[in-house]
Design a protein around this motif. Structure first.
Motif, short mmCIF file in Angstrom:
data_model
loop_
_atom_site.label_atom_id
_atom_site.label_comp_id
_atom_site.label_asym_id
_atom_site.label_seq_id
_atom_site.Cartn_x
_atom_site.Cartn_y
_atom_site.Cartn_z
N ASP A 456 52.87 23.41 10.22
CA ASP A 456 52.50 24.83 10.24
C ASP A 456 53.17 25.61 11.37
OD1 ASP A 456 50.95 24.27 8.15
OD2 ASP A 456 49.01 24.50 9.17
N LYS A 457 53.46 24.90 12.44
CA LYS A 457 54.02 25.56 13.62
C LYS A 457 55.34 26.26 13.31
CE LYS A 457 52.36 22.74 17.46
NZ LYS A 457 52.79 21.57 18.23
N LEU A 458 56.02 25.84 12.29
CA LEU A 458 57.32 26.41 11.96
C LEU A 458 57.24 27.86 11.49
CD1 LEU A 458 59.12 23.34 10.39
CD2 LEU A 458 59.84 24.66 12.40
N LEU A 459 56.00 28.34 11.27
CA LEU A 459 55.83 29.74 10.90
C LEU A 459 56.43 30.64 11.97
CD1 LEU A 459 54.56 31.53 8.69
CD2 LEU A 459 52.54 31.73 10.15
N GLY A 460 56.20 30.26 13.22
CA GLY A 460 56.73 31.04 14.36
C GLY A 460 58.25 31.07 14.32
N PHE A 461 58.85 29.96 13.93
CA PHE A 461 60.31 29.89 13.85
C PHE A 461 60.85 30.92 12.87
CE2 PHE A 461 63.79 28.21 11.19
CZ PHE A 461 64.82 28.16 12.12
N PHE A 462 60.16 30.99 11.70
CA PHE A 462 60.62 31.96 10.69
C PHE A 462 60.45 33.40 11.19
CE2 PHE A 462 59.23 28.31 7.89
CZ PHE A 462 60.51 27.89 7.60
N VAL A 463 59.30 33.65 11.84
CA VAL A 463 59.08 35.00 12.39
C VAL A 463 60.17 35.36 13.38
CG1 VAL A 463 57.53 36.46 13.76
CG2 VAL A 463 56.58 34.95 12.00
N GLY A 464 60.49 34.38 14.21
CA GLY A 464 61.54 34.60 15.22
C GLY A 464 62.88 34.94 14.57
N GLN A 465 63.20 34.20 13.51
CA GLN A 465 64.46 34.46 12.82
C GLN A 465 64.50 35.87 12.23
OE1 GLN A 465 67.24 32.25 12.50
NE2 GLN A 465 66.07 31.35 14.19
N ILE A 466 63.32 36.27 11.69
CA ILE A 466 63.26 37.60 11.08
C ILE A 466 63.39 38.68 12.16
CG2 ILE A 466 61.75 39.21 9.81
CD1 ILE A 466 60.53 36.50 8.58
N MET A 467 62.75 38.47 13.28
CA MET A 467 62.83 39.45 14.37
C MET A 467 64.27 39.53 14.87
SD MET A 467 59.85 40.61 14.38
CE MET A 467 59.53 41.63 15.78
N LYS A 468 64.88 38.36 14.95
CA LYS A 468 66.25 38.33 15.42
C LYS A 468 67.16 39.11 14.48
CE LYS A 468 69.61 34.85 16.93
NZ LYS A 468 69.93 33.40 16.84
N ALA A 469 66.92 38.90 13.19
CA ALA A 469 67.74 39.59 12.20
C ALA A 469 67.54 41.10 12.24
CB ALA A 469 67.40 39.05 10.80
N THR A 470 66.32 41.56 12.68
CA THR A 470 66.06 43.01 12.72
C THR A 470 66.17 43.56 14.14
OG1 THR A 470 63.71 42.60 13.00
CG2 THR A 470 64.49 42.90 10.73
N ARG A 471 66.71 42.79 15.03
CA ARG A 471 66.78 43.16 16.45
C ARG A 471 65.40 43.59 16.97
NH1 ARG A 471 70.09 47.02 15.14
NH2 ARG A 471 69.44 48.31 16.90
N GLY A 472 64.38 42.78 16.54
CA GLY A 472 63.04 43.01 17.06
C GLY A 472 62.29 44.13 16.42
N GLN A 473 62.89 44.76 15.40
CA GLN A 473 62.24 45.94 14.87
C GLN A 473 61.41 45.70 13.61
OE1 GLN A 473 65.20 49.03 14.68
NE2 GLN A 473 65.77 48.60 16.78
N ALA A 474 61.32 44.47 13.21
CA ALA A 474 60.46 44.20 12.06
C ALA A 474 59.01 44.31 12.52
CB ALA A 474 60.73 42.79 11.54
#
Lengths: 492, 519
Positions: A456-474
């Motif tokens: 389950d911990k990998l949820l944070g990894f996905f969130v991080g990737q999404i934030m990275k892709a949006t330059r933190g603006q997601a």
């Protein structure tokens, strides 16, 4: 007898210089930033033939203080002369009030120590009186002559004398801070200890707990909160040592030696000067009628204790209320922001308070204590409310909010403009975010597999990737349910 | 007051008749200068000549800023030539007791401790007199800090009584009385703390008026005893006193004790006459061991004159009057000791430099103050000590209240109260100089008005007959009024003056006529 069997009994005499345009008994200007002897006139210099005339504004400032501390204003009070010879005292006497001060009694609520602000104590006042200040003597080391500056001579002062209701050095400092907050709220003094517009003498005695009062000793000229506390502690040590050795404490006047952290006897009270007080024959008694008091009362703003009570009613903590009210400008800022946020249900007083006492106050302190007075503050209260609204509505993230506040403070630009200019707006569009999420999950097929396998911990990894892709603006609030839904679909 | 009224009432006929200006009243001079029959410059020169002629014997002046006065007189003449209307004291040469602060002109209060002090400001008195058109041309000698009744308490040459050069002119406004009696000034200003205007006026045969406390502001008058001090005019007739007071009286925002009450027309008040006025006589107070029989006789003649003018005599009692001198010599030194604390050599005046601050204070004050001033500072310091305050100062304050109530009660049954101004005529120089108590008792009739804050006037009350050791000497007749009762006081005084004509009696020194008239 052990140390804890002694009871300290402390009373403070506080001098506060009123910030009127002119001096107590003459039209001569009164300021703290003039060149030596710039602020003099025939009266200030004690020239023959000059006479004192009370400054009405100074009297009204003094009345404000009496009203603020519930001190009873006397319909008739009298001026008196106090005599001594010193070069800084131009007339050879100081005009003050002795037997008949203008205000008697009253008191103030003092917040408890940090973390226990709600545990207030009440310190009663004996009296408040008006008087004129002396000048300032400067003795240059190694020079035969002393220099005298009469700028301060004749400046208006009130002296606030407390009952010996204070029980510790820390409480004395809190009392003085509360007093300073009150005079600043009233706008009657700068109340700055370093500049000498707030000065303090402490009467300290130590006696057996529950027994008779000890002998009172007076520490003069305490010019900071820190020294006030240290000096009282040092004096309590001195008195306890005497008592434990079985020696008497003699009534005396002391000074505090900062370097050695001890109090030193300046003179024994029996040899005290006789000031030969008598009623000032140059001025009739001061008459203050009810109408005058009523008018001044209408000019008195809400005071710290009342504000603290009101803020607690807004579900702020005692600590928050104490922080906000410690500075009149900060409290006024908070009130202006509150008024602006009226109707915005998402912006609670607590949230405003957190932004103000946290991010904003920190920046103001770093900015050499810049004023947060509404109208002068780098970030206007309305801007701050706008910023909080942007965060609360999810337009920008909380982290972005801090950055935007920093830029707004530094550049004096409205937060909304910064958000647009620098692209802080969060991505909340679900179709845009869904496409992005699908891309991230496609690229991380391995991690998806592991996640679905129970990591389950990998949820944070996905969130991080999404934030990275949006330059933190997601917008994380939007991302999270979309991500969970996408993962669930892949697992089924 | 409308200044044109002065013109109409002024004795304009006195202007161009060839008499020297020193023979004219202040009103006559003002009328002549306003009307153009005399120039302010010429009026001033006549007076300066008189001063030159008599000053070597009389010693009334400490300072004569003649150049300043001449330019001031010239400015008035120029203003008139431009068509400007001049004030009610236009061109009147007036000299001030040296207790009045004058910008740019050394002011010493008769003391060495203020030697060389040139004030940077004008007091209310110089300001108001100049605004009225007066030409201030001299500063007059006085007992040091106004403490004395003979003008012998001075580090300078003591002045002489123009009626008898071996006699004192009285004090503390000695120079003020001498200058007016000897026609060196048309009018002068004095101050009265316990009789310092009235007693020298009585000794020198002129009019001396002490107004109600607070009627004339104290701003610019060097303090002796603040709750008792009051400035007022010395003149040669009652109407001149009324005019000068008119120009001086009224509220000044620079003095918290100055009265806000409007000032009535005082010259109009002089015309009322004494008809129907009740004159209270405190017989028990007057009949005291030190009363000179010649003073008693003169006093009775004055009362008779007022009765002839239509006044009625009534008996009044002032039961606490006998405590007045004692009360005064507690209160006035207390205030004086305080007021004189500022003379420490730090900021202005004399400084006698010593190794330490304390020694400098002591040496300065020792060298700067005379014996009487020191005596009163010691007395005052003593009575204000924490352990003697109640027994002396506190008690004296209560007695003062009782004395004031006595007068209030007395004025329920009379309009003015009459007493001699002093128990004796002018005494010889040196007679009381070594005996402060005898000197203090010469104030017995005058002190009450100060303690009660009431207006009082001393007017010429006839001459004591010549004796083996003394030529005829003037005797003062004093009238006291209720608070702000100046109009009634002036009415009674003017009626007495009209009935007796004693104000016209001249010191023999002046001859029947003055120098100018002989030439």
């Amino acid at each position: 007898m052990s140390a804890r069997d002694y009871q300290p009994v402390i009373g403070l005499e506080v001098h506060c210089q009123l910030n009127t345009a002119s001096k107590m008994f003459t039209g001569c200007p009164s300021r703290t930033d003039a060149a030596p002897n710039e602020l003099t006139d025939p009266y200030t210099l004690g020239l023959p033939g000059t006479l004192p005339v009370p400054n009405k504004a100074a009297v009204e400032y003094a009345l404000r203080m009496a009203i603020a501390t519930d001190s009873t204003i006397q319909p008739v009070s009298r001026w008196a002369r106090k005599h001594y010879f010193y070069p800084d005292l131009p007339k050879g006497y100081q005009i003050t009030q002795n037997d008949h001060p203008y205000a008697l009694g009253g008191g103030l609520e003092v917040p408890g120590p940090k973390g226990a602000e709600h545990e207030t104590t009440y310190v009663r006042l004996i009296r408040i009186h008006m008087e004129e200040d002396a000048g300032k003597n400067t003795h240059l080391h190694g020079e035969p002559d002393s220099l005298v500056d009469y700028n301060r001579a004749g400046a208006p002062l009130i002296e606030i004398v407390s009952e010996p209701d204070i029980r510790s050095a820390a409480e004395a400092a809190r009392y003085l801070k509360e007093l300073r907050a009150i005079v600043r709220y009233l706008g009657i003094s700068e109340a700055n200890m370093e500049e000498g517009t707030l000065r303090c003498d402490a009467n300290v005695s130590l006696g057996p707990a529950g027994g008779p009062l000890g002998t009172r000793c007076e520490i003069k000229n305490l010019n900071s909160f820190k020294f006030l506390e240290l000096a009282i502690k040092a004096e309590l040590r001195r008195q306890r040592d005497l008592l434990e050795r079985g020696e008497p404490v003699r009534q005396c006047t002391l000074s505090y030696d900062v370097a050695r952290d001890v109090t030193r006897v300046m003179r024994i009270k029996e040899a005290a000067a006789d000031y030969r007080y008598f009623p000032e024959p140059d001025m009739p008694p001061l008459l203050v009628d009810a109408a005058w008091v009523a008018r001044v009362r209408s000019e008195v703003p809400e005071l710290p204790a009342a504000r603290r009570a009101r803020y607690r009613g807004l579900e702020l903590t005692a600590y928050d209320a104490a922080v906000l009210t410690a500075d009149a400008a900060l409290a006024a800022y908070f009130d202006a922001a509150l008024a602006r946020a009226e109707g915005e249900d998402a912006i609670t007083p607590k949230k405003l308070c957190n932004w103000i006492t946290g991010e904003l106050l920190r920046r103001a302190k770093e900015d050499e204590g810049a004023s947060l007075e509404p109208g002068r503050a780098p970030v206007e209260p309305a801007w701050l409310v706008d910023l909080v609204a942007l965060v609360e509505r999810g337009v920008i993230s909380a982290r972005a909010g801090k950055e935007v506040l920093g830029k707004s403070y530094a550049e004096r630009v409205a937060p909304a403009d910064i958000v647009e200019r620098d692209g802080y707006r969060q991505v909340s569009d679900t179709s845009e975010l869904s496409a992005l999420i699908e891309g991230v999950l496609d690229r991380g097929a391995k991690q998806v597999e592991q996640y679905l396998g129970g990591k389950d911990k990998l949820l944070g990894f996905f969130v991080g990737q999404i934030m990275k892709a949006t330059r933190g603006q997601a917008n994380p609030q939007v991302v999270r349910p979309l991500l969970l839904e996408a993962l669930r679909r892949r697992g089924s | 007051m409308n200044s044109d009224e002065h013109e109409e009432r002024g004795e304009a006929g006195g202007g161009g008749d060839g008499r020297p200006a020193t023979e004219l009243s202040a009103r006559e001079i003002a009328a002549a200068v306003r009307g153009g029959s005399r120039s302010a410059r010429a009026v001033l020169e006549d007076h300066l000549e008189q001063v030159d002629a008599l000053e070597p014997e009389l010693r009334a002046f400490l300072r004569r800023p003649s150049a300043l006065a001449r330019s001031r007189a010239q400015a008035l003449d120029d203003a008139r030539a431009r068509g400007e209307t001049l004030g009610p004291l236009a061109g009147v040469p007036i000299a001030l007791k040296d207790i009045f602060v004058t910008r740019g002109v050394e002011t010493t209060c008769g003391s060495r401790i203020l030697a060389g002090w040139v004030p940077p400001y004008d007091g209310a008195h110089a300001e108001r007199l100049e605004r009225a058109g007066a030409v201030l041309f001299g500063k007059l000698t006085m007992d040091e800090f106004a403490m004395g009744s003979s003008n012998e308490n001075t580090p300078f040459e003591p002045p002489r009584n123009p009626w008898a050069l071996d006699r004192v002119p009285g004090g503390s406004s000695g120079g003020s009385a001498v200058a007016v009696a000897a026609r060196m000034a048309a009018a002068s200003l004095g101050t009265d703390t316990g009789g310092s205007i009235r007693q020298p006026a009585g000794f020198c045969g002129v009019v001396g008026l002490k107004p109600t406390y607070g009627r004339v502001p104290r701003f610019g008058m060097i303090a002796f005893a603040s709750s008792l001090d009051q400035a007022g005019p010395l003149t040669r007739d009652v109407r001149d006193a009324a005019r000068v007071l008119q120009c001086l009286a009224g509220h000044d925002p620079r003095d918290a004790s100055s009265l806000r009450d409007p000032v009535p027309d005082l010259e109009v008040a002089c015309e009322r006459g004494a008809d129907g006025l009740r004159v209270g006589v405190p017989r028990a107070m007057i009949e005291q061991p030190g009363l000179d029989p010649a003073v008693r006789d003169a006093f009775e003649r004055s009362l008779a004159a007022l009765e002839r003018a239509g006044a009625e005599r009534v008996d009044v009692a002032l039961p606490h009057a006998r405590y007045a001198v004692a009360c005064y010599y507690v209160l006035s030194p207390a205030e004086a000791a305080s007021n004189l604390a500022r003379y420490d050599g730090v900021r202005y005046g004399l400084r006698v430099e010593r190794a330490t601050l304390r020694e400098t204070y002591e040496a300065t004050r020792d060298a700067g103050f005379g014996a009487e001033v020191k005596r009163r500072i010691l007395l005052g310091t003593f009575v204000l000590r924490a352990d003697s305050y109640d027994r002396y100062y506190g008690r004296a304050m209560r007695v003062r209240t009782l004395i004031a109530r006595d007068y209030e009660a007395a004025f329920a049954s009379c309009d003015v109260i009459a007493t001699p101004t002093s128990p004796t005529p002018a005494f010889p120089l040196g007679q009381n100089a070594g005996d402060p108590l005898a000197m203090y008792l010469s104030d017995v009739f005058t002190i009450g008005a100060n303690l009660a804050g009431l207006p009082a006037i001393s007017i010429p009350g006839g001459l004591a007959p010549a004796t083996a050791d003394a030529p005829p000497l003037p005797i003062g007749f004093q009238l006291l009024g209720p608070r702000l009762g100046e109009p009634t006081l002036l009415a009674a005084a003017a009626a007495h003056e009209a009935e007796t004509g004693w104000h016209a009696q001249r010191p023999p020194l002046l001859g029947g006529l003055t120098r100018g008239a002989l030439s």
